[in-house]
Design an enzyme around this catalytic site. Structure first.
Site, PDB file in Angstrom:
ATOM      1  N   GLU A 351       0.308 -18.244  93.177  1.00 30.36           N
ATOM      2  CA  GLU A 351       1.754 -18.100  93.039  1.00 30.36           C
ATOM      3  C   GLU A 351       2.451 -19.449  93.186  1.00 30.36           C
ATOM      4  O   GLU A 351       3.488 -19.689  92.578  1.00 30.36           O
ATOM      5  CB  GLU A 351       2.289 -17.100  94.073  1.00 30.36           C
ATOM      6  N   HIS A 382     -24.836 -11.172  97.564  1.00 29.81           N
ATOM      7  CA  HIS A 382     -25.499 -10.085  96.846  1.00 29.81           C
ATOM      8  C   HIS A 382     -24.583  -9.499  95.776  1.00 29.81           C
ATOM      9  O   HIS A 382     -24.848  -8.416  95.254  1.00 29.81           O
ATOM     10  CB  HIS A 382     -25.927  -8.999  97.833  1.00 29.81           C
ATOM     11  N   LYS A 509       9.435  -8.057  87.264  1.00 24.69           N
ATOM     12  CA  LYS A 509      10.195  -7.030  87.987  1.00 24.69           C
ATOM     13  C   LYS A 509      11.358  -6.523  87.136  1.00 24.69           C
ATOM     14  O   LYS A 509      11.651  -5.321  87.099  1.00 24.69           O
ATOM     15  CB  LYS A 509      10.739  -7.604  89.292  1.00 24.69           C
TER      16      LYS A 509
END
Length: 547
Positions: A351, A382, A509
């Site tokens: 960000e 793994h 937004k």
């Protein structure tokens, strides 16, 4: 003169051509003290950067590039409240929140006084709740604190709370809700008692859709038990830069904590946004958290560039991103308590550094940022270390090791062994001679070993840093987080971008509001592109068939 035209940058291009064909194995073979020379300690952390594709001249040139970008001046601006955004408003003064030893600022005395007042308010509430003196609507003590926020308002406190759980006083527990999906809310409160639950609503603007929707759910949940609205007021706290909006929303004025406009969400855990953490671990330990960050601040301000942990960490990232064209960097903590650290650092980096415009408004002509991600070691070994070890990309890795979880715990020797083993393998690889020797020692015939060896080779020469915490406690965690904050800031200075805004997020937004209106069949859809319009119509079609 632009960054890429500067003499140090041009010299780094030549240095890259020189080093790109060399193997780190040779660096270590030629310099038996490389591990000692390319490591340092500061603010409770040990930093080994010897397993990087650099020599001393590379470090010198990177430091010269930083100087050419006026980094010394920009560091002082960070600590004096003199950084501003495109509107001339102060930003990035979060370092003031942890100036625990002295307040020698020549400016912003009002900010310091407000911080002191905020500390007192946090301290008093923390003591009341921890001693059982803060009561709910049935006069029972608070046992569960639910932090409602999103982004930095949630990631920071949740990460730090999980890291510092051994310091939490029973029966207190913290929970964190951020997602707009109501599953997040209802799964969190399913086992909680409304009579003993406190909600902390953290929103800088107090307009964040996700946060306010979850606050509404919290109100409904409490009302089902309390029946009367006036009884649940003590069950809400707010942390915001818009106290008047919080009050309009029904939060009592005494229950509103200040979050200043100059504190970005991803830098806010040091403020009242860390209220849930301060309550859980107590003010004394929260102050240690601030003290650890302040120690790293002091190191960052005072240490020479080539002995400066945040600056070196940043310059090495610059080296790989801009010269080796690395598109991704991994963070691998070897401590279960740091499980949320990769997510926290993902937001901090991506960000802050996901920008394509310089401070003067002109376009950036060099790569900025990278995909930062990670997971816990040894789980990650793994899962995706195979890509590090035998893949084709350059992926720098930061390994973070904790020697002891707490004063009372045993040394984490198996974890440490795995951590160091991964860093060594990434550096030196596994050449054909070694593979053949091991296969033949296992009793495999030479001809078959030759065939198998091809698939077991590891080229090595993959860079990594190793950061070691002697113990994971509030002080060392504060130092670690401040280290990465300053690393990101240095990268932003060199790339000449603003790390304290996120306008791309804001645009998303805004569009979500328009699309929601369309999904509610309240607006014309012709303003959307054909793909989005088609997706909206598909949702409306299904919605029409399913009440």
């Amino acid at each position: 003169m632009s960054l890429v035209e500067s003499p140090p940058w041009q010299a780094l291009k030549s240095k890259y051509q020189e080093l790109s064909s060399l193997h780190m194995r040779d660096f270590f073979a030629q310099d038996k003290k490389r591990g000692t020379r390319l490591s340092l300690e500061a603010a409770g952390l040990y930093f080994d950067y010897s397993k990087n594709r650099v020599d001393e001249k590379t470090i010198d040139l990177l430091c010269e590039s930083a100087n050419a970008c006026n980094l010394p001046l920009r560091i002082e601006q960070l600590f004096s409240g003199k950084l501003t955004n495109e509107s001339g408003e102060m930003v990035g003064f979060h370092t003031a929140l942890r100036q625990v030893n002295n307040f020698s600022f020549k400016t912003n005395n009002n900010a310091i006084q407000e911080i002191h007042a905020s500390w007192e308010k946090i301290k008093k509430l923390s003591i009341r709740i921890r001693e059982g003196d803060y009561k709910g609507f049935t006069n029972k003590s608070i046992t569960d604190i639910v932090n409602i926020g999103i982004g930095g308002s949630s990631l920071g406190p949740q990460m730090a709370y999980n890291a510092l759980k051994p310091y939490v006083k029973a029966p207190l527990r913290c929970h964190f809700i951020s997602n707009l999906d109501d599953t997040d809310f209802y799964e969190t409160v399913r086992t909680l008692n409304p009579e003993t639950t406190l909600f902390i609503i953290t929103s800088k603007t107090f307009t964040t859709k996700e946060t306010l929707e979850n606050e509404r759910r919290a109100t409904e949940w409490l009302m089902q038990a309390a029946k009367k609205e006036n009884l649940i007021q003590t069950h809400f706290m707010a942390v915001t830069a818009a106290p008047e909006k919080a009050h309009e929303f029904g939060i009592q004025k005494d229950n509103i904590f200040m979050l200043w406009p100059w504190v970005g969400g991803r830098f806010s855990v040091w403020s009242a946004a860390g209220l849930s953490l301060a309550i859980a671990i107590g003010w004394e330990e929260f102050f240690e958290f601030l003290r650890g960050a302040h120690a790293m601040d002091t190191h960052f301000r005072q240490a020479e560039f080539n002995k400066n942990m945040p600056i070196l960490l940043a310059l090495l990232s610059i080296w790989y991103i801009n010269f080796f064209h690395a598109k991704t960097q991994a963070i691998i903590p070897y401590s279960q308590r740091l499980v949320y650290l990769p997510d926290y650092l993902t937001q901090l980096h991506m960000e802050s550094l996901g920008k394509s415009v310089q401070l003067d408004g002109s376009a950036v002509h060099w790569q900025t940022g990278a995909v930062v991600w990670g997971d816990l070691g040894t789980n990650s070994q793994h899962s995706f270390h195979q890509l590090f070890l035998q893949g084709t990309m350059v992926i720098p890795v930061d390994f973070i090791a904790v020697l002891k979880n707490s004063r009372e715990s045993h040394w984490q020797l198996p974890l440490i062994a795995n951590c160091l083993g991964q860093s060594q393998t990434l550096m030196e690889g596994y050449d054909k001679e070694g593979v053949m020797r091991d296969l033949i020692n296992q009793g495999i015939e030479h001809e078959k070993a030759e065939k198998l060896a091809t698939y077991r080779l590891i080229r090595g020469n993959n860079p990594s840093n190793t950061i070691i915490l002697e113990e994971l406690n509030p002080y060392s965690l504060g130092s670690l987080l401040a280290l990465y904050e300053h690393k990101v800031y240095v990268q932003s200075v060199i790339w000449n971008i603003n790390p304290f805004d996120q306008w791309g997020v804001e645009r998303g937004k805004h569009l979500a509001k328009d699309i929601l209106q369309a999904l509610q069949a309240e607006t014309d859809q012709s303003s959307f592109d054909s793909s989005t319009e088609r997706l909206i119509n598909y949702v409306l079609k299904i919605k029409g068939n399913r009440p």
